[in-house]
Design an enzyme around this catalytic site. Sequence first.
Site, PDB file in Angstrom:
ATOM      1  N   GLU A  74      41.319  28.762  58.011  1.00  0.00           N
ATOM      2  CA  GLU A  74      41.793  29.102  56.675  1.00  0.00           C
ATOM      3  C   GLU A  74      42.345  27.842  56.017  1.00  0.00           C
ATOM      4  O   GLU A  74      42.722  26.877  56.693  1.00  0.00           O
ATOM      5  CB  GLU A  74      42.890  30.169  56.753  1.00  0.00           C
ATOM      6  CG  GLU A  74      42.460  31.462  57.415  1.00  0.00           C
ATOM      7  CD  GLU A  74      41.451  32.249  56.598  1.00  0.00           C
ATOM      8  OE1 GLU A  74      41.429  32.073  55.370  1.00  0.00           O
ATOM      9  OE2 GLU A  74      40.689  33.028  57.195  1.00  0.00           O
TER      10      GLU A  74
ATOM     11  N   ASN B 273      36.583  38.125  47.870  1.00  0.00           N
ATOM     12  CA  ASN B 273      38.033  38.238  47.653  1.00  0.00           C
ATOM     13  C   ASN B 273      38.348  37.872  46.212  1.00  0.00           C
ATOM     14  O   ASN B 273      38.643  36.726  45.900  1.00  0.00           O
ATOM     15  CB  ASN B 273      38.781  37.333  48.639  1.00  0.00           C
ATOM     16  CG  ASN B 273      40.286  37.405  48.465  1.00  0.00           C
ATOM     17  OD1 ASN B 273      40.829  38.378  47.939  1.00  0.00           O
ATOM     18  ND2 ASN B 273      40.973  36.354  48.894  1.00  0.00           N
TER      19      ASN B 273
ATOM     20  N   TYR C 130      23.926  27.951  42.551  1.00  0.00           N
ATOM     21  CA  TYR C 130      24.865  28.861  43.202  1.00  0.00           C
ATOM     22  C   TYR C 130      26.274  28.325  43.023  1.00  0.00           C
ATOM     23  O   TYR C 130      26.527  27.130  43.230  1.00  0.00           O
ATOM     24  CB  TYR C 130      24.544  28.994  44.692  1.00  0.00           C
ATOM     25  CG  TYR C 130      25.516  29.894  45.420  1.00  0.00           C
ATOM     26  CD1 TYR C 130      25.474  31.276  45.232  1.00  0.00           C
ATOM     27  CD2 TYR C 130      26.480  29.362  46.260  1.00  0.00           C
ATOM     28  CE1 TYR C 130      26.372  32.101  45.886  1.00  0.00           C
ATOM     29  CE2 TYR C 130      27.374  30.184  46.923  1.00  0.00           C
ATOM     30  CZ  TYR C 130      27.324  31.554  46.731  1.00  0.00           C
ATOM     31  OH  TYR C 130      28.215  32.374  47.360  1.00  0.00           O
TER      32      TYR C 130
END
Length: 375
Positions: free
Chosen positions: A139, A206, A253
């Site tokens: 993370e 998210n 993208y």
Amino acid sequence: MQSYLRGAQHRALRQLLRRCARAQRRACSSLSAITAGFFLLLCACVLYLPEIHWELPDSADELRSVTLLVWTHPFGHYRRLPDCWEQYQVEGCLLTDEPLEYSHVDAVIIHHRDIATGAAELPPEPRPRAQKWIWMNYESPAHTPGLWQFEHKFNLTLSYRADSDIFLPYGYLVPGIARSHDAHLLHAPSRARVLRPRLVAWVISNWSDSQARVAFYHELQRYVHIDVYGQAGLPLASGSESVIRVVSRYQFYLAFENSQHRDYITEKLWNAVAAGAVPVVLGPTRHNYERFLPPEAFIHVDDFPSVRALARYLLMLRRNPSRLQHHLDWREGYSVVQPTFWAHHYCAACRAVRKSRDTTQVVHSLEHWFWSDRG
């Protein structure tokens, strides 16, 4: 181990000398003095041969094997432990997830989120002599709570950070064909196939309006059409393969990270590369991205004075295939490797423990290090 090899070398030399002596005695009794002298000369030469460099035999190499304990399966999701030799050609690595083996293992790999949230406790102290604890985290600092609790606890760090003790990023390029089942061979499209049917895609799981990437999206979609997949958009089957399959229909993208930190370049970028789309990146600095892939391989949002200017550039490339190909030609001759979570990481850790088994260190300032050099 070196003393073991030196002893084996000396034993082999003594055996050879004994054979020479026996041969010399036989020669003296049955052959001419010239023949006997030849054997004496041969034996004397053996004494002055340069030092023999012995290759480690399989049995000796097994003596250097290490055992690594996976303290908890990350996020509580069980995954079968890999065979490190079969999957990654990493020798001498034994993996276990049995806590009862704790007192016998060479190293313990500990996932930060699980101990920081209370889902698991640290292993008991005192730890076995010379045992290493490995801090593993993928993370960003903004989503890594409670670092201060674990100062002076760990011996090695394993993360996406290039200055980790064990560095394994979310993805990386390899010249030619990579020897890994996690690899995907890249190709540059021909001029006839540069253009794709759709323009821009974004996959996001998210969604939060407080994130910089969401604010950037709202501004960008005023000028170009963006197909959004995931929590706030079109449905998408789970798994990186399905993401790559969807993105392969698009020209660009949006590889937008949820926070901007050094080396925090996740699978979003590498999925785009594997799919053959040009990634538009929002994350650390352009210089940081260029440590991982060629400068023309991506479009950085910081390269433009405004969101509108970025949109104009994307539309210009759409109208000019020769200019667009500049962002794709680099692909020829490369493979992209996307390490499998968490098999690849365990085997990388095990290999590092083998190499450092005779040294001990302590990570003294985990929080300061992980938050350092943002950008």
